[in-house]
Design an enzyme around this catalytic site. Structure first.
Site, PDB file in Angstrom:
ATOM      1  CE  LYS A   1      -3.014  -2.897   0.152  1.00 46.53           C
ATOM      2  NZ  LYS A   1      -3.366  -3.490  -1.127  1.00 46.53           N
TER       3      LYS A   1
ATOM      4  CD  GLU B   1      -4.856   6.056   4.596  1.00 43.78           C
ATOM      5  OE1 GLU B   1      -6.170   5.684   4.536  1.00 43.78           O
ATOM      6  OE2 GLU B   1      -4.600   5.513   3.363  1.00 43.78           O
TER       7      GLU B   1
ATOM      8  CG  HIS C   1     -12.685  -5.513   6.759  1.00 47.25           C
ATOM      9  ND1 HIS C   1     -12.853  -3.817   6.596  1.00 47.25           N
ATOM     10  CD2 HIS C   1     -12.397  -5.140   8.027  1.00 47.25           C
ATOM     11  CE1 HIS C   1     -12.760  -3.526   6.860  1.00 47.25           C
ATOM     12  NE2 HIS C   1     -12.278  -4.178   8.101  1.00 47.25           N
TER      13      HIS C   1
ATOM     14  NE  ARG D   1      -9.353  -9.994  -5.778  1.00 50.25           N
ATOM     15  CZ  ARG D   1      -9.817  -8.810  -5.024  1.00 50.25           C
ATOM     16  NH1 ARG D   1      -8.066  -9.014  -4.818  1.00 50.25           N
ATOM     17  NH2 ARG D   1     -10.112  -8.320  -3.996  1.00 50.25           N
TER      18      ARG D   1
HETATM   19  C1  MV4 Z   1     -10.513   3.178   5.707  1.00 55.69           C
HETATM   20  C2  MV4 Z   1     -11.886   3.583   6.216  1.00 55.69           C
HETATM   21  C3  MV4 Z   1     -11.763   5.097   6.413  1.00 55.69           C
HETATM   22  N1  MV4 Z   1     -11.097   5.619   6.233  1.00 55.69           N
HETATM   23  N2  MV4 Z   1      -9.466   4.610   5.978  1.00 55.69           N
HETATM   24  C4  MV4 Z   1     -11.389  -1.399   4.477  1.00 55.69           C
HETATM   25  C5  MV4 Z   1     -10.669  -2.597   3.146  1.00 55.69           C
HETATM   26  C6  MV4 Z   1      -9.480  -1.903   2.867  1.00 55.69           C
HETATM   27  N3  MV4 Z   1      -9.504  -1.517   1.309  1.00 55.69           N
HETATM   28  C7  MV4 Z   1      -9.116  -0.093   3.588  1.00 55.69           C
HETATM   29  N4  MV4 Z   1     -10.843  -0.018   4.302  1.00 55.69           N
HETATM   30  C8  MV4 Z   1     -11.067   1.593   5.175  1.00 55.69           C
HETATM   31  N5  MV4 Z   1     -10.036   2.226   4.602  1.00 55.69           N
HETATM   32  C9  MV4 Z   1      -9.724   5.133   6.092  1.00 55.69           C
HETATM   33  N6  MV4 Z   1      -8.680   6.496   5.839  1.00 55.69           N
HETATM   34  C10 MV4 Z   1     -12.751   2.269   6.000  1.00 55.69           C
HETATM   35  C11 MV4 Z   1     -12.624   1.754   5.808  1.00 55.69           C
HETATM   36  C12 MV4 Z   1     -13.412   0.374   5.514  1.00 55.69           C
HETATM   37  C13 MV4 Z   1     -14.294  -0.256   6.707  1.00 55.69           C
HETATM   38  C14 MV4 Z   1     -13.253   0.378   7.492  1.00 55.69           C
HETATM   39  C15 MV4 Z   1     -13.783  -0.683   9.282  1.00 55.69           C
HETATM   40  C16 MV4 Z   1     -15.291  -1.170   8.814  1.00 55.69           C
HETATM   41  C17 MV4 Z   1     -15.941  -1.726   7.665  1.00 55.69           C
HETATM   42  C18 MV4 Z   1     -15.192  -0.840   6.243  1.00 55.69           C
HETATM   43  C19 MV4 Z   1     -15.893  -1.155   5.296  1.00 55.69           C
HETATM   44  C20 MV4 Z   1     -15.429  -0.244   4.231  1.00 55.69           C
HETATM   45  C21 MV4 Z   1     -13.843   0.318   4.238  1.00 55.69           C
END
Ligand code: MV4
Length: 481
Positions: free
Chosen positions: A115, A199, A234, A291
């Site tokens: 990342k 972040e 997730h 993918r």
């Molecule tokens: C985040 C976020 C909020 N703020 N980053 C989840 C999957 C991964 N690809 C990154 N994700 C997230 N990143 C920042 N800066 C929220 C998510 C997020 C999430 C976080 C907590 C619980 C459920 C979630 C569902 C989708 C995305």
């Protein structure tokens, strides 16, 4: 390309084979010992056993799979999703052995898998990113300083993570040291790489991703968005296309950003660029999935493009024949992931024998599955039974088709997430489009679902009683005609 090997199992193996057959390409299935009689094996033209049931003794054995592919004169390998699909060294090994990897170059997989490297790559392309730090942090004092600058809450993420693994929310400065230590140790044991970064935590975002296709002639197209906010821990539950919160302008802007992300890593083939959208409809680049994704069918239904066909053509070196300006969104599509899990019991895996398995059929219904009646659900793999996909002219029509399809889907022998899917489809917050990534946490409980199921049973009983009484009445009144 005359023959491809699908380095996967279940629904996605069958999905890829369907397109290969349509294109006149021969297919080779690989299987583990428990999958000997699985539908994906019987669907293929040829098949080869690659080892024991646990995936690290079969579906993850890249070397073994390549060896078998060469013996069978295969031209290309499609990895599906999961397993070896985002394994950069597998992609490299495939190419080294003179076969075509139907996917991006090893280098792009590697770059987007890290990342921090991904952030570095997109830096020069003016892509909106979540406020934060784009390098690994190890010192809690430095972390505190960064956190104060960006403001709480913050999110600690693992550089090698993704899909939400190894993330920690920190609400206040006092908790940083402990949460950092946990995040680093978790990342080290889960990924063998303890690098973490920080972040700003976007508290109630929508999770939106853009499908892209890039060919080897410099053309990159986007195929609009998928709304993936309805998830549980997730794990995506329902995906849809298009998203009800994107205006045509925002869609175009995000599409262009996604194309630039693909360009930044010299992308090839089908990929997905993930974004978060906050309450002010500002969007931020999160990561790129290198993918074909589970939820690709909703994009296929609204765009009319067979993404697997395009993947294969691109892998053969063909130039994309589609033009961005000719791509239009047609209708609305929803996908429900049907898992063998019990929604009334904390989504515990519910494996058994599928004594009844009847899929719904009809206009606007697509089922991508790898199971059939009488089959045992193997305990070794992901418990996803199928993807139930509904397509309609409008969102509300697609939701209605989905509800009816759920009612017509007959499964016994295992508990499934079908009733949970119906709960979501009937929920006001979902129907109105007014939801975020916390939908399940905010609105779902086993008690509510139980209540809904009971109410429905009562209603069905009342309707049945009414039909009976009407029949009785008619029997008593002589027919005068
Ligand atoms: C985040 C976020 C909020 N703020 N980053 C989840 C999957 C991964 N690809 C990154 N994700 C997230 N990143 C920042 N800066 C929220 C998510 C997020 C999430 C976080 C907590 C619980 C459920 C979630 C569902 C989708 C995305």
């Amino acid at each position: 390309m005359k023959k491809i090997l699908i380095a996967n199992r279940g629904e996605i193996a069958i999905r890829v084979m369907k397109t290969a057959k349509k294109m006149g390409i021969k297919t080779v299935a690989v299987y583990s010992e428990v999958d000997r009689n699985a539908p994906h094996v019987r669907f293929a033209d040829e098949s080869v056993c690659i080892g024991e049931a646990p995936s690290n003794k079969s579906y993850l054995l890249g070397g073994k799979i390549i060896e078998e592919a060469k013996k069978l004169n295969v031209d290309g390998i499609h990895p599906g999703y999961g397993f070896l699909s985002e394994n950069a060294s597998f992609a490299e090994e495939v190419e080294k052995s003179g076969l075509i990897f139907i996917g991006p170059k090893s280098k792009s997989i590697q770059m987007m898998g890290d990342k921090l490297a991904a952030k570095e790559a997109v830096k020069n392309y003016n892509i909106p990113m979540v406020p934060g730090i784009d390098k690994a942090v190890t010192d809690p004092i430095e972390a505190s300083k960064i956190a104060r600058q960006i403001g709480f809450p913050i999110l600690i993420k693992a550089a090698a993570g993704g899909g939400g693994k190894g993330m920690r929310i920190v609400e206040k400065e006092a908790a940083i040291e402990e949460q950092m230590a946990r995040a680093i140790s978790e990342a080290t044991s889960a990924f063998g790489n303890g690098a973490v970064f920080i972040e700003k935590y976007i508290t109630s975002p929508r999770h939106i991703e853009i499908q892209v296709l890039a060919d080897s002639h410099g053309t990159i197209l986007h195929f609009f968005e998928r709304e993936c906010s309805i998830q549980r821990r997730h794990q995506k539950v329902i995906e849809e296309a298009p998203s009800s919160i994107l205006s045509p302008e925002l869609r175009e802007e995000m599409g262009k950003a996604a194309i630039l992300v693909a360009k930044s890593c010299d992308y090839l083939g089908a990929g997905t660029v993930e974004f978060l959208i906050d309450k002010e409809l500002k969007f931020y680049f999160l990561e790129m999935n290198t993918r074909l994704q589970v939820e690709h069918p909703v994009t296929e239904l609204i765009s009319g493009v067979d993404l697997v066909e395009q993947q294969i053509r691109i892998a053969c070196g063909e130039a994309l024949q589609i033009k961005q300006k000719d791509l239009k969104i047609n209708g609305h599509a929803l996908e429900l992931r049907v898992y063998a899990e019990d929604p009334l019991n904390n989504f515990l895996p519910s494996v058994g024998n599928l004594s009844t398995y009847k899929i719904p059929v009809g206009k606007g219904i697509r089922v991508d599955d790898g199971f059939e009646e009488g089959m045992d659900i193997p305990i070794y793999y992901d418990p996803m039974l199928s993807k139930l996909i509904a397509y309609g002219e409008t969102r509300i029509e697609a939701i209605q088709i989905m509800i009816e399809a759920i009612n017509d889907y007959k499964i016994s022998g295992a508990m499934t997430t079908l009733p949970f899917g119906k709960f979501v489809c009937e929920h006001e917050a979902f129907r109105s489009g007014n939801f975020d990534t916390h939908f399940v946490k905010n609105y779902y409980s086993a008690e509510k679902l139980k209540h809904e199921i009971e109410e429905e049973a009562k209603l069905a009983a009342l309707i049945g009683l009414n039909i009976y009484l009407e029949e009785q009445k008619q029997l008593k009144i002589p027919n005068t005609n």
